[in-house]
Design a protein around this motif. Structure first.
Motif, PDB file in Angstrom:
ATOM      1  N   ALA A 191       4.671  -0.740   5.156  1.00  0.00           N
ATOM      2  CA  ALA A 191       4.179   0.630   4.977  1.00  0.00           C
ATOM      3  C   ALA A 191       3.441   0.770   3.644  1.00  0.00           C
ATOM      4  O   ALA A 191       2.413   1.454   3.560  1.00  0.00           O
ATOM      5  CB  ALA A 191       5.340   1.616   5.041  1.00  0.00           C
ATOM      6  N   LEU A 192       3.936   0.104   2.609  1.00  0.00           N
ATOM      7  CA  LEU A 192       3.254   0.132   1.309  1.00  0.00           C
ATOM      8  C   LEU A 192       1.887  -0.533   1.421  1.00  0.00           C
ATOM      9  O   LEU A 192       0.898  -0.042   0.856  1.00  0.00           O
ATOM     10  CB  LEU A 192       4.115  -0.547   0.240  1.00  0.00           C
ATOM     11  CG  LEU A 192       3.551  -0.580  -1.173  1.00  0.00           C
ATOM     12  CD1 LEU A 192       3.254   0.818  -1.691  1.00  0.00           C
ATOM     13  CD2 LEU A 192       4.529  -1.314  -2.103  1.00  0.00           C
ATOM     14  N   ASP A 193       1.804  -1.614   2.164  1.00  0.00           N
ATOM     15  CA  ASP A 193       0.521  -2.267   2.371  1.00  0.00           C
ATOM     16  C   ASP A 193      -0.443  -1.339   3.115  1.00  0.00           C
ATOM     17  O   ASP A 193      -1.620  -1.228   2.753  1.00  0.00           O
ATOM     18  CB  ASP A 193       0.703  -3.583   3.134  1.00  0.00           C
ATOM     19  CG  ASP A 193      -0.542  -4.439   3.118  1.00  0.00           C
ATOM     20  OD1 ASP A 193      -1.038  -4.752   2.008  1.00  0.00           O
ATOM     21  OD2 ASP A 193      -1.039  -4.789   4.204  1.00  0.00           O
ATOM     22  N   ARG A 194       0.053  -0.648   4.141  1.00  0.00           N
ATOM     23  CA  ARG A 194      -0.779   0.326   4.871  1.00  0.00           C
ATOM     24  C   ARG A 194      -1.268   1.431   3.939  1.00  0.00           C
ATOM     25  O   ARG A 194      -2.422   1.855   4.022  1.00  0.00           O
ATOM     26  CB  ARG A 194      -0.014   0.938   6.045  1.00  0.00           C
ATOM     27  CG  ARG A 194      -0.007   0.092   7.293  1.00  0.00           C
ATOM     28  CD  ARG A 194       0.462   0.851   8.525  1.00  0.00           C
ATOM     29  NE  ARG A 194       1.558   1.776   8.309  1.00  0.00           N
ATOM     30  CZ  ARG A 194       2.848   1.439   8.274  1.00  0.00           C
ATOM     31  NH1 ARG A 194       3.207   0.175   8.447  1.00  0.00           N
ATOM     32  NH2 ARG A 194       3.773   2.344   8.085  1.00  0.00           N
ATOM     33  N   LEU A 195      -0.396   1.900   3.065  1.00  0.00           N
ATOM     34  CA  LEU A 195      -0.774   2.921   2.083  1.00  0.00           C
ATOM     35  C   LEU A 195      -1.991   2.462   1.293  1.00  0.00           C
ATOM     36  O   LEU A 195      -2.953   3.215   1.106  1.00  0.00           O
ATOM     37  CB  LEU A 195       0.406   3.215   1.153  1.00  0.00           C
ATOM     38  CG  LEU A 195       0.235   4.241   0.043  1.00  0.00           C
ATOM     39  CD1 LEU A 195       1.576   4.822  -0.345  1.00  0.00           C
ATOM     40  CD2 LEU A 195      -0.447   3.683  -1.193  1.00  0.00           C
ATOM     41  N   LEU A 196      -1.964   1.227   0.834  1.00  0.00           N
ATOM     42  CA  LEU A 196      -3.063   0.690   0.028  1.00  0.00           C
ATOM     43  C   LEU A 196      -4.341   0.497   0.845  1.00  0.00           C
ATOM     44  O   LEU A 196      -5.434   0.811   0.377  1.00  0.00           O
ATOM     45  CB  LEU A 196      -2.640  -0.625  -0.623  1.00  0.00           C
ATOM     46  CG  LEU A 196      -1.529  -0.504  -1.670  1.00  0.00           C
ATOM     47  CD1 LEU A 196      -0.971  -1.872  -2.013  1.00  0.00           C
ATOM     48  CD2 LEU A 196      -2.026   0.216  -2.905  1.00  0.00           C
ATOM     49  N   VAL A 197      -4.210  -0.005   2.052  1.00  0.00           N
ATOM     50  CA  VAL A 197      -5.377  -0.270   2.902  1.00  0.00           C
ATOM     51  C   VAL A 197      -6.028   1.040   3.353  1.00  0.00           C
ATOM     52  O   VAL A 197      -7.242   1.218   3.237  1.00  0.00           O
ATOM     53  CB  VAL A 197      -4.979  -1.134   4.124  1.00  0.00           C
ATOM     54  CG1 VAL A 197      -6.107  -1.203   5.132  1.00  0.00           C
ATOM     55  CG2 VAL A 197      -4.568  -2.527   3.676  1.00  0.00           C
ATOM     56  N   GLU A 198      -5.213   1.937   3.867  1.00  0.00           N
ATOM     57  CA  GLU A 198      -5.744   3.175   4.439  1.00  0.00           C
ATOM     58  C   GLU A 198      -6.265   4.156   3.394  1.00  0.00           C
ATOM     59  O   GLU A 198      -7.003   5.076   3.738  1.00  0.00           O
ATOM     60  CB  GLU A 198      -4.671   3.839   5.309  1.00  0.00           C
ATOM     61  CG  GLU A 198      -4.330   3.021   6.537  1.00  0.00           C
ATOM     62  CD  GLU A 198      -3.141   3.563   7.321  1.00  0.00           C
ATOM     63  OE1 GLU A 198      -2.647   4.677   6.996  1.00  0.00           O
ATOM     64  OE2 GLU A 198      -2.703   2.864   8.264  1.00  0.00           O
ATOM     65  N   ASN A 199      -5.883   3.962   2.141  1.00  0.00           N
ATOM     66  CA  ASN A 199      -6.278   4.898   1.088  1.00  0.00           C
ATOM     67  C   ASN A 199      -7.049   4.219  -0.035  1.00  0.00           C
ATOM     68  O   ASN A 199      -7.092   4.730  -1.152  1.00  0.00           O
ATOM     69  CB  ASN A 199      -5.035   5.606   0.546  1.00  0.00           C
ATOM     70  CG  ASN A 199      -4.350   6.407   1.615  1.00  0.00           C
ATOM     71  OD1 ASN A 199      -4.801   7.489   1.966  1.00  0.00           O
ATOM     72  ND2 ASN A 199      -3.274   5.861   2.173  1.00  0.00           N
ATOM     73  N   GLU A 200      -7.656   3.079   0.281  1.00  0.00           N
ATOM     74  CA  GLU A 200      -8.377   2.317  -0.747  1.00  0.00           C
ATOM     75  C   GLU A 200      -9.436   3.164  -1.452  1.00  0.00           C
ATOM     76  O   GLU A 200      -9.516   3.154  -2.680  1.00  0.00           O
ATOM     77  CB  GLU A 200      -9.014   1.082  -0.123  1.00  0.00           C
ATOM     78  CG  GLU A 200      -9.762   0.227  -1.128  1.00  0.00           C
ATOM     79  CD  GLU A 200     -10.422  -0.978  -0.480  1.00  0.00           C
ATOM     80  OE1 GLU A 200     -11.506  -1.339  -0.956  1.00  0.00           O
ATOM     81  OE2 GLU A 200      -9.865  -1.543   0.476  1.00  0.00           O
TER      82      GLU A 200
END
Length: 183
Positions: free
Chosen positions: A32-41
């Motif tokens: 989920a933390l990785d998704r946070l970074l990818v989706e909000n780059e």
């Protein structure tokens, strides 16, 4: 600062109930933390530009990609890190078997500095989650757009029973430091 005290108490209770201990919870939070970074780059690089004047490629290279690399490395090794390690038992207990089993510490406090406000807040979060700890994150008030963005995104992606963000400056940091943390 009763809100801070309440926040720490609630995160500690989540830890005490064993919420953060299962490896599946840890893996899901890291993903989920990785998704946070990818989706909000773009939002993250924009906040870093506004706060620190970082060019988007610099922001990605020095902040986002480093944390994503830590997440990837951790996910690929977490199973092995969490498995019991056989150790030689004392002669007094032979023919017993003995193992070292790693256990989480409790509640970790992570306070980020201003110069790398994403990397130095979320990088340590990777390790804290992998270790099975619950966490209080304190972003730098000297990077206000980044702090507000992190405070907005973390509850959308991560389990707020165990991971919380406390924004503020000296007063809030002082109140946090008066609380008891395990790491």
């Amino acid at each position: 600062m009763s809100d801070i005290s309440t926040c720490v108490t609630e995160v500690r209770e989540a830890f005490a109930k064993g919420l953060t201990k299962p490896s599946q919870w840890r893996k899901s939070q890291l993903k989920a933390l990785d998704r946070l970074l990818v989706e909000n780059e773009q939002a993250i690089t924009g906040a870093l530009r506004d706060d620190l004047g970082k060019h988007p490629s610099e922001a990605y290279t020095t902040e986002i990609s480093i944390v994503r690399g830590e997440i990837s490395h951790t996910l690929s090794h977490l199973g092995r890190w969490l498995s019991p390690k056989p150790v030689k038992p004392s002669i007094a207990v032979l023919p017993a078997n003995a193992y070292t089993i790693l256990e989480p510490l409790g509640v970790a406090l992570i306070i980020a500095p201003w110069n790398y406000p994403v990397q130095l807040l979320l990088g340590p979060l990777v390790g804290a989650i992998a270790a099975g700890n619950s966490v209080i994150l304190k972003p730098s008030e000297l990077a206000p757009r980044t702090s507000t963005l992190i405070a907005t995104l973390v509850p959308r992606y991560l389990d707020t029973r165990a991971i919380r963000v406390v924004e503020g400056a000296v007063e809030e940091t002082t109140a946090l430091l008066e609380e008891k943390f395990d790491h």
